[in-house]
Design a protein around this motif. Structure first.
Motif, PDB file in Angstrom:
ATOM      1  N   ILE A  60      25.197 -32.151   3.913  1.00  0.00           N
ATOM      2  CA  ILE A  60      26.320 -32.550   3.062  1.00  0.00           C
ATOM      3  C   ILE A  60      27.467 -33.087   3.908  1.00  0.00           C
ATOM      4  CG2 ILE A  60      28.129 -31.625   1.547  1.00  0.00           C
ATOM      5  CD1 ILE A  60      25.903 -29.831   0.313  1.00  0.00           C
ATOM      6  N   ARG A  64      29.023 -36.828   3.606  1.00  0.00           N
ATOM      7  CA  ARG A  64      30.439 -37.070   3.296  1.00  0.00           C
ATOM      8  C   ARG A  64      31.023 -38.113   4.232  1.00  0.00           C
ATOM      9  NH1 ARG A  64      32.830 -31.167   2.663  1.00  0.00           N
ATOM     10  NH2 ARG A  64      31.483 -31.065   4.415  1.00  0.00           N
ATOM     11  N   GLU A  73      28.831 -32.942  -2.635  1.00  0.00           N
ATOM     12  CA  GLU A  73      28.704 -31.499  -2.834  1.00  0.00           C
ATOM     13  C   GLU A  73      28.060 -31.166  -4.173  1.00  0.00           C
ATOM     14  OE1 GLU A  73      31.512 -32.950  -1.813  1.00  0.00           O
ATOM     15  OE2 GLU A  73      31.970 -32.064   0.113  1.00  0.00           O
TER      16      GLU A  73
END
Length: 90
Positions: A60, A64, A73
């Motif tokens: 994650i 990002r 998320e």
């Protein structure tokens, strides 16, 4: 459905699953015995990070950076759980 601990799970592709770019389709695909799954959107980026060395949190974090502002998320954990249920990752 198997629920993984997303803090410690290091997903990786199942042994019979191969991620490839299909020039004919213009998309990435997962190749499996007797099955081909076409991946669209950011799915190939998620799958390529599933190498068994990164936790879901690390995946994650990397996504990002690659896709600022995307709902990473909210979506990645669910996507990985679905892929696990299908048997495409472990």
């Amino acid at each position: 459905m198997t629920t993984h601990n997303l803090d410690s799970w290091c997903p990786r592709q199942a042994p019979a699953v191969v991620l490839r770019h299909d020039r004919t389709r213009g998309n990435h695909v997962l190749l499996m015995p007797e099955r081909v799954v076409v991946l669209t959107g950011s799915a190939p980026h998620v799958v390529e990070l599933c190498d068994g060395t990164r936790t879901v949190a690390q995946i994650i974090k990397e996504l990002r950076v690659r896709f600022p502002g995307a709902p990473v998320e909210a979506e990645v954990g669910q996507f990985l759980e679905r892929m696990s249920k299908e048997g495409w990752i472990r």
